[in-house]
Design a protein around this motif. Structure first.
Motif, PDB file in Angstrom:
ATOM      1  N   LYS A 215      -9.301   1.063  -4.229  1.00 36.04           N
ATOM      2  CA  LYS A 215     -10.126   1.840  -3.303  1.00 36.04           C
ATOM      3  C   LYS A 215     -10.117   1.315  -1.872  1.00 36.04           C
ATOM      4  CE  LYS A 215     -11.840   4.479  -6.569  1.00 36.04           C
ATOM      5  NZ  LYS A 215     -11.530   5.906  -6.599  1.00 36.04           N
ATOM      6  N   THR A 216      -9.437   0.231  -1.619  1.00 36.50           N
ATOM      7  CA  THR A 216      -9.495  -0.306  -0.256  1.00 36.50           C
ATOM      8  C   THR A 216      -8.102  -0.332   0.377  1.00 36.50           C
ATOM      9  OG1 THR A 216      -9.108  -2.596  -0.881  1.00 36.50           O
ATOM     10  CG2 THR A 216     -11.397  -1.831  -0.942  1.00 36.50           C
ATOM     11  N   ARG A 217      -8.096  -0.463   1.691  1.00 31.64           N
ATOM     12  CA  ARG A 217      -6.852  -0.601   2.424  1.00 31.64           C
ATOM     13  C   ARG A 217      -6.082  -1.821   1.935  1.00 31.64           C
ATOM     14  NH1 ARG A 217      -8.626  -0.847   8.498  1.00 31.64           N
ATOM     15  NH2 ARG A 217     -10.489  -1.488   7.383  1.00 31.64           N
ATOM     16  N   LYS A 220      -4.126  -1.097  -1.198  1.00 33.03           N
ATOM     17  CA  LYS A 220      -2.937  -0.278  -0.909  1.00 33.03           C
ATOM     18  C   LYS A 220      -1.867  -1.113  -0.223  1.00 33.03           C
ATOM     19  CE  LYS A 220      -4.392   3.044  -2.795  1.00 33.03           C
ATOM     20  NZ  LYS A 220      -3.623   3.566  -3.904  1.00 33.03           N
ATOM     21  N   ASN A 221      -2.314  -1.937   0.724  1.00 31.84           N
ATOM     22  CA  ASN A 221      -1.344  -2.743   1.464  1.00 31.84           C
ATOM     23  C   ASN A 221      -0.679  -3.779   0.578  1.00 31.84           C
ATOM     24  OD1 ASN A 221      -1.762  -1.364   3.814  1.00 31.84           O
ATOM     25  ND2 ASN A 221      -3.345  -2.747   4.564  1.00 31.84           N
ATOM     26  N   SER A 235       5.816   0.440   8.683  1.00 30.48           N
ATOM     27  CA  SER A 235       4.667   1.342   8.613  1.00 30.48           C
ATOM     28  C   SER A 235       3.468   0.808   9.377  1.00 30.48           C
ATOM     29  CB  SER A 235       4.271   1.587   7.161  1.00 30.48           C
ATOM     30  OG  SER A 235       5.356   2.113   6.447  1.00 30.48           O
ATOM     31  N   GLY A 236       3.609  -0.364   9.973  1.00 33.85           N
ATOM     32  CA  GLY A 236       2.506  -0.906  10.756  1.00 33.85           C
ATOM     33  C   GLY A 236       1.450  -1.592   9.927  1.00 33.85           C
TER      34      GLY A 236
ATOM     35  N   ILE B 331       2.376  -2.386  14.867  1.00 31.64           N
ATOM     36  CA  ILE B 331       0.952  -2.067  14.878  1.00 31.64           C
ATOM     37  C   ILE B 331       0.557  -1.554  16.261  1.00 31.64           C
ATOM     38  CG2 ILE B 331      -1.364  -3.023  14.534  1.00 31.64           C
ATOM     39  CD1 ILE B 331       0.046  -5.119  12.670  1.00 31.64           C
ATOM     40  N   LYS B 334       1.986   1.944  16.889  1.00 28.74           N
ATOM     41  CA  LYS B 334       1.171   2.989  16.298  1.00 28.74           C
ATOM     42  C   LYS B 334      -0.030   3.317  17.181  1.00 28.74           C
ATOM     43  CE  LYS B 334       0.055   2.636  11.876  1.00 28.74           C
ATOM     44  NZ  LYS B 334      -0.110   1.937  10.592  1.00 28.74           N
ATOM     45  N   ASP B 358       0.801   7.649  -2.301  1.00 29.21           N
ATOM     46  CA  ASP B 358       0.628   6.371  -1.612  1.00 29.21           C
ATOM     47  C   ASP B 358       1.686   6.196  -0.523  1.00 29.21           C
ATOM     48  OD1 ASP B 358      -1.597   5.642  -2.970  1.00 29.21           O
ATOM     49  OD2 ASP B 358      -0.553   4.484  -4.492  1.00 29.21           O
ATOM     50  N   ILE B 362       0.404   5.429   3.459  1.00 28.14           N
ATOM     51  CA  ILE B 362       0.408   3.994   3.780  1.00 28.14           C
ATOM     52  C   ILE B 362       0.298   3.685   5.271  1.00 28.14           C
ATOM     53  CG2 ILE B 362       2.939   3.830   3.752  1.00 28.14           C
ATOM     54  CD1 ILE B 362       0.477   1.144   2.555  1.00 28.14           C
ATOM     55  N   ALA B 363       0.852   4.531   6.129  1.00 25.23           N
ATOM     56  CA  ALA B 363       0.811   4.181   7.558  1.00 25.23           C
ATOM     57  C   ALA B 363      -0.492   4.609   8.207  1.00 25.23           C
ATOM     58  CB  ALA B 363       1.999   4.818   8.284  1.00 25.23           C
ATOM     59  N   LEU B 365      -3.827   4.405   6.632  1.00 22.77           N
ATOM     60  CA  LEU B 365      -5.007   4.079   5.820  1.00 22.77           C
ATOM     61  C   LEU B 365      -6.259   3.889   6.673  1.00 22.77           C
ATOM     62  CD1 LEU B 365      -3.430   1.640   3.231  1.00 22.77           C
ATOM     63  CD2 LEU B 365      -4.205   3.964   2.835  1.00 22.77           C
ATOM     64  N   VAL B 369     -11.015   4.937   6.117  1.00 22.31           N
ATOM     65  CA  VAL B 369     -11.966   3.914   5.700  1.00 22.31           C
ATOM     66  C   VAL B 369     -13.373   4.401   5.999  1.00 22.31           C
ATOM     67  CG1 VAL B 369     -12.681   1.532   5.963  1.00 22.31           C
ATOM     68  CG2 VAL B 369     -10.282   2.142   6.184  1.00 22.31           C
ATOM     69  N   ARG B 373     -16.423   0.450   3.819  1.00 25.87           N
ATOM     70  CA  ARG B 373     -15.138  -0.235   3.824  1.00 25.87           C
ATOM     71  C   ARG B 373     -14.230   0.249   2.694  1.00 25.87           C
ATOM     72  NH1 ARG B 373     -13.818  -3.102   7.870  1.00 25.87           N
ATOM     73  NH2 ARG B 373     -12.897  -4.828   6.725  1.00 25.87           N
ATOM     74  N   LEU B 374     -14.739   1.139   1.855  1.00 23.83           N
ATOM     75  CA  LEU B 374     -13.870   1.684   0.812  1.00 23.83           C
ATOM     76  C   LEU B 374     -13.092   2.852   1.386  1.00 23.83           C
ATOM     77  CD1 LEU B 374     -16.119   1.669  -2.363  1.00 23.83           C
ATOM     78  CD2 LEU B 374     -14.600  -0.091  -1.473  1.00 23.83           C
ATOM     79  N   LEU B 375     -11.950   3.135   0.742  1.00 25.03           N
ATOM     80  CA  LEU B 375     -11.147   4.258   1.219  1.00 25.03           C
ATOM     81  C   LEU B 375     -11.744   5.561   0.734  1.00 25.03           C
ATOM     82  CD1 LEU B 375      -7.531   3.009   0.567  1.00 25.03           C
ATOM     83  CD2 LEU B 375      -8.643   3.320   2.764  1.00 25.03           C
ATOM     84  N   ARG B 377     -10.679   8.247  -0.736  1.00 27.82           N
ATOM     85  CA  ARG B 377      -9.465   8.723  -1.400  1.00 27.82           C
ATOM     86  C   ARG B 377      -9.406  10.247  -1.430  1.00 27.82           C
ATOM     87  NH1 ARG B 377      -5.584   5.391  -3.800  1.00 27.82           N
ATOM     88  NH2 ARG B 377      -4.490   7.359  -3.721  1.00 27.82           N
ATOM     89  N   ARG B 417       4.450  11.086   6.134  1.00 25.43           N
ATOM     90  CA  ARG B 417       3.718   9.848   6.393  1.00 25.43           C
ATOM     91  C   ARG B 417       3.449   9.691   7.877  1.00 25.43           C
ATOM     92  NH1 ARG B 417       7.184   4.694   5.249  1.00 25.43           N
ATOM     93  NH2 ARG B 417       6.857   5.305   3.081  1.00 25.43           N
TER      94      ARG B 417
END
Lengths: 348, 504
Positions: A215-217, A220-221, A235-236, B331, B334, B358, B362-363, B365, B369, B373-375, B377, B417
């Motif tokens: 559930k968190t970044r 995933k990272n 992808s940064g 980073i 972006k 995913d 990924i680029a 995320l 948030v 702090r949870l995503l 989804r 993405r």
């Protein structure tokens, strides 16, 4: 992904879906098979006491394996896990010895509120984790070597810590009851309806780690870094930051595991945690974590740990000699992974 | 030697890859003791043909006759044993080991000591030295390969081919990273080999070189054999004409983008690497498709990867929308709303074992948030699904591992993405490489739509029709330098080739 269509009965039970199910859940089936088999041969294995005992032991192992598992998913590894557990165990134990205990490591230590020693143990793990993360992410030392170094350092540190003249390197015993309750006590309404505290703690940690991975970044990272480091950079993804975090999390979990280990066994020596890292890696890998990175789940790690501990306990219950136990365990590790890896190596 | 007219005949070779006909009924006949040049644009099928010959690929149809006998190689070892070698620079075997160990890898000389067989280092050294001396090459057999220059490594590989007693030696772009003197030395070696009856198949883009060294030239285009000509009949114009010679039909969607004000300005960009790009300046407008053309090795990818912060620059400035931008890592790139679709989809694009979902998210995320702090989804999954649906990605489900998708669909996922990051500047490095024709058109449409919506687009392409068909302007590079910026509507393939080979 949830399957939104509900398949018909015939579809649900055709040969292909069964095959698919068993290949996806091979490891769970192995666990169930083991429990059934051992229980069939020796029914005392299935007693509630024995099963709870397995879960208690698994609790510490699970926490270590989760810490290690996240690192493995980044295509890293952590050999320092076991020794860090040991270091945390001796530190926490030295701070919670009963005031009236005869050979205290710190004779004039006042009675500390429980959270302080626990914090100290966890902090020891945290420090090892920071060092690991820094060396791996910034100095670019391969994780195997970096954590081999901290493994040896942690062992040296825990021996230095324990070995104080004139007392010498004795086991640390006589721990306070409020502390050992963490490892041996239960929480609940009454004696029949209670769950061992250590299992509860492990469950909470498991849940948190699952949330982190899914559930968190960060989660995933972690998968991205292990799945394709170069693509993650492009992808940064902040690779350094995420790597450090996962090693630090690992360290914290080893610290906590060390605290619980000392609480469960009512003491600690500078040999605590020896080889735990290999058990943790083996359990994670049995649970489907790929050492090539990018693959693994919290549930898989849990299953792997349970297989490992069911096996440990089962072989004893079955009266298998200690030496044969090792041989059998080795075979199980390799065959479980050989089975699991079928999922990924079909084509190519 | 037998008295055959041809040492090697490849007859009617076909090779299909999923969705692409890489080779279509191609024939190649090489005379003994000759240098046979193989020419064609990138993607014409030269390398594929050679890989079929060398046992890296197996042809789907046709036959190969070597020295009068039909052959078919399941792997490169068989090809080597039969007398065919291939010099490929990127295939350095074991750089950390010595020259002679690489030289005899897979066929170490051994000596019997009773029951044990040990590697015979003395013989290995002597044999290596003998081959080098014969070819007048100054390389010590004990040096580690990693310490050799590119040219020395190439010499070593040629010597290795000789040691296999090869009848045919394939050289794929052998001069791409050599200096003039080194090229001269290479040609001396080639002439010596030719005089000893060895045949060379020489792949190159450099027309001057071809005219200098070759006896016969075979030209390929779009996986087809166009013709084989004696060297004397050929001129530069003729070669370019035959290589290009195709009319553009409806391979590209109509473009309705209208370039606006200057958005990205790059000035005097110079790489930290000596042999890379130098002093590159250009401007790209909002809503413009800016093509970058050139040959392999023109340092185009290096340039755009530097713009994205993946590589270092020694000097030069970028300004975006009038403001100076400093970009030293992706980073930051972006943050300036730049997106980069890299050339190597496998190594720097996809996360093979992760799901399509995913891979899409990924680029971006950070965008999902929540305060906890949870995503989020749900929102992420929805956006990702919308995005892959909009780009018409064909996948069994969003949970499918991306490695199970076709190249074109993988590429679309990576485009999705980057689109999720809502970039202002989209850099596409060979966006249609390894993608079948239908998917290409879809990618082109996506690019055209993005430009229409006002995005600034930079597109590297080695396919000239693609460059001309898609770009508003085309910048051509040669050996790290800009050799010209052409108007996309008026540019011709001949112009681009001329600029792309200006310093060769």
């Amino acid at each position: 992904m949830k399957n939104t269509e509900s398949p018909g009965l015939s579809e649900r039970f055709n040969a292909r879906s069964i095959r698919e199910f068993s290949s996806k859940n091979a490891i769970v089936l192995v666990l169930i098979g083991l429990v059934v088999f051992i229980g069939f041969v020796q029914s005392s294995f299935l007693s509630l006491d024995n099963l709870v005992n397995i879960l208690r032991i698994s609790s510490v192992r699970l926490i270590i394996a989760l810490g290690c598992g996240g690192i493995l998913i980044t295509a890293g590894t952590d050999l320092s896990a076991g020794r860090t557990v040991g270091l945390a165990a001796v530190i926490v134990a030295s701070l919670v010895q009963r005031p009236d205990y005869a050979s205290k490591i710190f004779p004039s230590l006042p009675y500390l509120p429980l959270f302080l020693p626990i914090l100290a143990g966890v902090a020891a793990g945290l420090i090892v984790g920071i060092i690991n993360g820094f060396v791996v992410a910034f100095l670019k030392v391969p994780p195997f070597i970096a954590t081999l170094g901290t493994m040896v350092i942690a062992q040296g540190a825990s021996s230095l810590y324990v070995d104080r003249p004139p007392r010498g390197a004795q086991p640390i015993g006589g721990l306070r009851g409020d502390f050992t309750d963490l490892g041996t006590g239960s929480l609940g309404f009454n004696d029949t309806w209670a769950i061992p505290t250590i299992i509860l703690i492990a469950f909470v940690i498991f849940f948190l780690y699952w949330v982190m991975l899914n559930k968190t970044r960060l989660g995933k990272n972690i998968y991205a870094i292990g799945g394709n480091l170069n693509a993650a950079v492009v992808s940064g993804v902040n690779v350094k930051k995420n790597l450090i975090t996962v090693y630090v999390l690992g360290g914290i979990l080893y610290g906590l595991a060390g605290v619980l280990l000392a609480a469960r066994s009512g003491g600690a020596t500078n040999n605590y945690g020896q080889m735990y890292e290999l058990d943790a890696i083996a359990a994670a890998v049995i649970g489907g974590v790929s050492t090539n990175g990018g693959i693994g789940t919290a549930g898989g790690i849990l299953t792997g740990v349970l297989i490992f501990e069911v096996l440990n306990n089962g072989l004893v219950v079955l009266g298998v000699s200690a030496y044969w136990q090792m041989v059998v365990k080795g075979i199980i590790i390799v065959s479980a992974v050989a089975l699991d890896i079928r999922k990924y190596t079909k084509k190519r | 030697m037998s008295g055959n007219e041809f040492i090697l005949e490849m007859k009617n070779i076909s090779k299909n890859f999923p969705g692409v006909k890489a080779l279509d009924d191609v024939s190649l006949r090489v005379r003994p003791g000759s240098v046979h040049a193989l020419m064609g644009e990138n993607g014409a099928g030269k390398s594929t043909l050679m890989k079929c010959l060398f046992g890296i690929y197996q042809a789907d149809g046709g036959e190969i006759i070597l020295d009068g006998k039909p052959v078919s190689f399941a792997n490169t070892k068989q090809a080597l044993d039969a007398g065919i070698s291939m010099i490929q620079q990127e295939l350095l075997p074991v750089p950390q080991r010595s020259v002679m160990e690489n030289f005899w890898l897979g066929r170490f000389p051994v000596k019997n000591y009773g029951l044990v067989r040990l590697v015979d280092h003395k013989k290995m050294y002597a044999d290596t030295k003998a081959v080098f001396d014969d070819l007048k090459m100054d390389i010590s057999p004990n040096t580690k390969v990693i310490n050799l220059s590119v040219s020395k490594i190439q010499s070593m590989e040629i010597a290795q081919a000789v040691s296999y007693h090869s009848k045919v030696i394939i050289m794929d772009e052998p001069t791409s990273s050599l200096t003039e003197n080194e090229v001269a030395h290479l040609f001396t070696i080639i002439r010596k080999l030719r005089s000893e009856g060895v045949s060379i198949i020489y792949i190159s883009h450099k027309i001057e070189e071809i005219l200098e060294i070759s006896d016969e030239v075979t030209i390929m285009r779009d996986g087809k054999h166009i013709g084989t000509y004696p060297d004397k009949e050929l001129t530069t114009e003729l070669i370019i004409n035959r290589m290009v010679g195709r009319t553009l039909t409806n391979r590209f969607p109509p473009r309705e983008n209208k370039p606006g004000e200057v958005f990205l300005k790059v000035e005097n960009y110079t790489s930290t690497v000596e042999r890379s790009f130098k002093d590159v300046s250009f401007e790209v407008r909002r809503g413009e498709i800016f093509g970058i053309g050139g040959l392999v090795g023109a340092q185009r990818s290096e340039l755009v990867e530097s713009l994205f912060g993946l590589r270092g620059v020694k000097s030069g400035t970028i300004s975006i929308n009038g403001k100076t931008a400093v970009i030293t890592n992706p980073i930051q790139a972006k943050k300036y709303r730049i997106a980069l679709l890299t050339e190597e989809r496998r190594t720097t694009g996809i996360f093979p074992v992760l799901s399509v979902l995913d891979n899409t998210l990924i680029a971006n995320l950070d965008h999902y948030v929540r305060k906890s702090r949870l995503l989020d989804r749900k929102r992420g999954d929805k956006d990702a699904k919308d995005s892959i649906e909009k780009l018409r990605v064909k996948t069994p489900s969003a949970a499918t591992h991306i490695e199970n998708l076709s190249g074109g669909n993988q590429q679309k996922v990576i485009v999705a993405r980057w689109l999720l990051t809502e970039p202002d500047i989209l850099i596409l490095d060979e966006p249609t490489r390894g993608i079948d024709v239908g998917a290409k058109y879809e990618i082109y449409s996506i690019i055209a739509d993005l430009a229409k919506s006002g995005k600034t687009i930079i597109m590297i392409s080695s396919e000239m029709p693609e460059l001309i068909g898609m770009s508003d302007r085309i910048m051509v590079m040669c050996e790290g330098r800009v050799t010209g910026i052409l108007d996309g509507k008026k540019a011709t393939q001949e112009q681009i080739i001329t600029l792309a080979t200006q310093f060769m």
